[in-house]
Motif scaffolding. Structure first.
Motif, PDB file in Angstrom:
ATOM      1  N   SER A   1       0.906  -1.088  -0.043  1.00 46.27           N
ATOM      2  CA  SER A   1       0.092   0.153   0.031  1.00 46.27           C
ATOM      3  C   SER A   1       0.811   1.232  -0.060  1.00 46.27           C
ATOM      4  O   SER A   1       0.696   2.151  -0.675  1.00 46.27           O
ATOM      5  N   THR A   2       1.828   1.279   0.737  1.00 45.70           N
ATOM      6  CA  THR A   2       3.003   2.566   0.787  1.00 45.70           C
ATOM      7  C   THR A   2       3.645   2.555  -0.393  1.00 45.70           C
ATOM      8  O   THR A   2       3.759   3.657  -0.926  1.00 45.70           O
ATOM      9  N   VAL A   3       3.683   1.586  -0.751  1.00 44.37           N
ATOM     10  CA  VAL A   3       4.755   1.374  -2.250  1.00 44.37           C
ATOM     11  C   VAL A   3       3.909   2.130  -3.131  1.00 44.37           C
ATOM     12  O   VAL A   3       4.280   2.912  -4.035  1.00 44.37           O
ATOM     13  N   ARG A   4       2.733   1.799  -3.397  1.00 46.68           N
ATOM     14  CA  ARG A   4       1.687   2.301  -4.497  1.00 46.68           C
ATOM     15  C   ARG A   4       1.601   3.796  -4.451  1.00 46.68           C
ATOM     16  O   ARG A   4       1.551   4.750  -5.320  1.00 46.68           O
ATOM     17  N   ASN A   5       1.407   4.360  -3.018  1.00 45.44           N
ATOM     18  CA  ASN A   5       1.411   5.704  -2.752  1.00 45.44           C
ATOM     19  C   ASN A   5       2.784   6.826  -3.145  1.00 45.44           C
ATOM     20  O   ASN A   5       2.804   7.362  -3.638  1.00 45.44           O
ATOM     21  N   VAL A   6       3.716   5.789  -2.619  1.00 46.10           N
ATOM     22  CA  VAL A   6       5.215   6.402  -3.175  1.00 46.10           C
ATOM     23  C   VAL A   6       5.421   6.579  -4.858  1.00 46.10           C
ATOM     24  O   VAL A   6       5.827   7.685  -5.370  1.00 46.10           O
ATOM     25  N   GLU A   7       4.880   5.219  -5.421  1.00 43.74           N
ATOM     26  CA  GLU A   7       4.798   5.319  -6.880  1.00 43.74           C
ATOM     27  C   GLU A   7       3.818   6.561  -7.466  1.00 43.74           C
ATOM     28  O   GLU A   7       4.326   7.101  -8.568  1.00 43.74           O
ATOM     29  N   LYS A   8       2.624   6.451  -7.063  1.00 47.38           N
ATOM     30  CA  LYS A   8       1.825   7.640  -7.371  1.00 47.38           C
ATOM     31  C   LYS A   8       2.323   8.883  -7.390  1.00 47.38           C
ATOM     32  O   LYS A   8       2.395   9.726  -8.080  1.00 47.38           O
ATOM     33  N   VAL A   9       2.927   9.168  -6.130  1.00 47.26           N
ATOM     34  CA  VAL A   9       3.754  10.548  -5.723  1.00 47.26           C
ATOM     35  C   VAL A   9       4.706  10.523  -6.670  1.00 47.26           C
ATOM     36  O   VAL A   9       4.927  11.926  -7.444  1.00 47.26           O
ATOM     37  N   TRP A  10       5.586   9.709  -7.056  1.00 44.99           N
ATOM     38  CA  TRP A  10       6.884   9.904  -7.807  1.00 44.99           C
ATOM     39  C   TRP A  10       6.249  10.092  -9.487  1.00 44.99           C
ATOM     40  O   TRP A  10       6.564  10.935 -10.203  1.00 44.99           O
ATOM     41  N   LEU A  11       5.027   9.446  -9.894  1.00 45.03           N
ATOM     42  CA  LEU A  11       4.607   9.440 -11.197  1.00 45.03           C
ATOM     43  C   LEU A  11       3.993  11.016 -11.528  1.00 45.03           C
ATOM     44  O   LEU A  11       4.458  11.821 -12.304  1.00 45.03           O
ATOM     45  N   ALA A  12       3.387  11.497 -10.195  1.00 45.72           N
ATOM     46  CA  ALA A  12       2.703  12.736 -10.236  1.00 45.72           C
ATOM     47  C   ALA A  12       3.890  14.001 -10.348  1.00 45.72           C
ATOM     48  O   ALA A  12       3.913  14.866 -10.961  1.00 45.72           O
ATOM     49  N   GLU A  13       5.018  13.738  -9.461  1.00 43.69           N
ATOM     50  CA  GLU A  13       6.068  14.663  -9.452  1.00 43.69           C
ATOM     51  C   GLU A  13       6.819  14.721 -10.939  1.00 43.69           C
ATOM     52  O   GLU A  13       7.147  15.656 -11.354  1.00 43.69           O
ATOM     53  N   LYS A  14       7.044  13.446 -11.357  1.00 44.17           N
ATOM     54  CA  LYS A  14       7.485  13.335 -12.643  1.00 44.17           C
ATOM     55  C   LYS A  14       6.643  14.122 -13.916  1.00 44.17           C
ATOM     56  O   LYS A  14       7.479  14.760 -14.824  1.00 44.17           O
ATOM     57  N   LYS A  15       5.561  13.919 -13.607  1.00 43.58           N
ATOM     58  CA  LYS A  15       4.379  14.493 -14.817  1.00 43.58           C
ATOM     59  C   LYS A  15       4.537  16.075 -14.513  1.00 43.58           C
ATOM     60  O   LYS A  15       4.760  16.906 -15.569  1.00 43.58           O
ATOM     61  N   ARG A  16       4.667  16.547 -13.352  1.00 48.31           N
ATOM     62  CA  ARG A  16       4.676  17.767 -12.908  1.00 48.31           C
ATOM     63  C   ARG A  16       5.954  18.613 -13.568  1.00 48.31           C
ATOM     64  O   ARG A  16       6.021  19.627 -14.177  1.00 48.31           O
ATOM     65  N   ASP A  17       7.192  17.882 -13.521  1.00 48.72           N
ATOM     66  CA  ASP A  17       8.477  18.472 -13.851  1.00 48.72           C
ATOM     67  C   ASP A  17       8.383  18.286 -15.470  1.00 48.72           C
ATOM     68  O   ASP A  17       8.950  19.315 -15.854  1.00 48.72           O
ATOM     69  N   GLU A  18       8.052  17.476 -16.000  1.00 50.71           N
ATOM     70  CA  GLU A  18       7.925  17.283 -17.420  1.00 50.71           C
ATOM     71  C   GLU A  18       7.125  18.511 -17.990  1.00 50.71           C
ATOM     72  O   GLU A  18       7.237  19.255 -19.066  1.00 50.71           O
ATOM     73  N   GLU A  19       6.033  18.799 -17.342  1.00 47.79           N
ATOM     74  CA  GLU A  19       4.926  20.023 -17.713  1.00 47.79           C
ATOM     75  C   GLU A  19       5.797  20.982 -17.705  1.00 47.79           C
ATOM     76  O   GLU A  19       5.563  22.122 -18.453  1.00 47.79           O
ATOM     77  N   ALA A  20       6.537  21.382 -16.439  1.00 54.85           N
ATOM     78  CA  ALA A  20       7.181  22.793 -16.263  1.00 54.85           C
ATOM     79  C   ALA A  20       8.271  22.681 -17.215  1.00 54.85           C
ATOM     80  O   ALA A  20       8.438  23.852 -17.714  1.00 54.85           O
ATOM     81  N   LYS A  21       9.184  21.718 -17.576  1.00 56.60           N
ATOM     82  CA  LYS A  21       9.887  21.786 -18.308  1.00 56.60           C
ATOM     83  C   LYS A  21       9.429  22.365 -19.886  1.00 56.60           C
ATOM     84  O   LYS A  21      10.035  23.077 -20.608  1.00 56.60           O
ATOM     85  N   ARG A  22       8.570  21.626 -20.354  1.00 59.65           N
ATOM     86  CA  ARG A  22       7.767  21.876 -21.479  1.00 59.65           C
ATOM     87  C   ARG A  22       7.426  23.249 -21.617  1.00 59.65           C
ATOM     88  O   ARG A  22       7.538  23.848 -22.494  1.00 59.65           O
ATOM     89  N   THR A  23       6.725  23.881 -20.605  1.00 57.86           N
ATOM     90  CA  THR A  23       6.203  25.181 -20.528  1.00 57.86           C
ATOM     91  C   THR A  23       7.422  26.158 -20.453  1.00 57.86           C
ATOM     92  O   THR A  23       7.166  27.021 -21.180  1.00 57.86           O
TER      93      THR A  23
END
Length: 89
Positions: free
Chosen positions: A1-23
């Motif tokens: 359960s904790t691993v899934r949350n960490v993965e979701k957070v990591w994916l969300a941060e990665k997506k946010r960073d990619e969006e910021a880079k593209r912007t």
């Protein structure tokens, strides 16, 4: 359960960073285009460069142009004297 949350957070941060880079990349491109436009406008205002659209206007004017041919044809249809080049004597 904790691993899934960490993965979701990591994916969300990665997506946010990619969006910021593209912007940031898009903003950089917009700034470069704006700077180029400003420089071209300054050159045009100073008379250093003519408007690029004016460089090809000569093709649409003058005796061999489609506009001129249409005007000549209209004048002929209306019975006006057509342009006759001077002959060498």
């Amino acid at each position: 359960s904790t691993v899934r949350n960490v993965e979701k957070v990591w994916l969300a941060e990665k997506k946010r960073d990619e969006e910021a880079k593209r912007t940031a990349e898009l903003q950089k491109q917009i700034d470069e285009e704006r700077e180029i436009d400003d420089l071209r406008r300054l050159q045009r205002d100073q008379g250093l460069v003519t408007d690029p659209k004016q460089k090809v206007e000569w093709m649409y004017e003058g005796p061999g142009s489609a506009v001129s041919a249409a005007e000549t044809a209209d004048a002929y249809k209306l019975g006006q004297k057509a342009y006759e080049p001077a002959t060498a004597a």
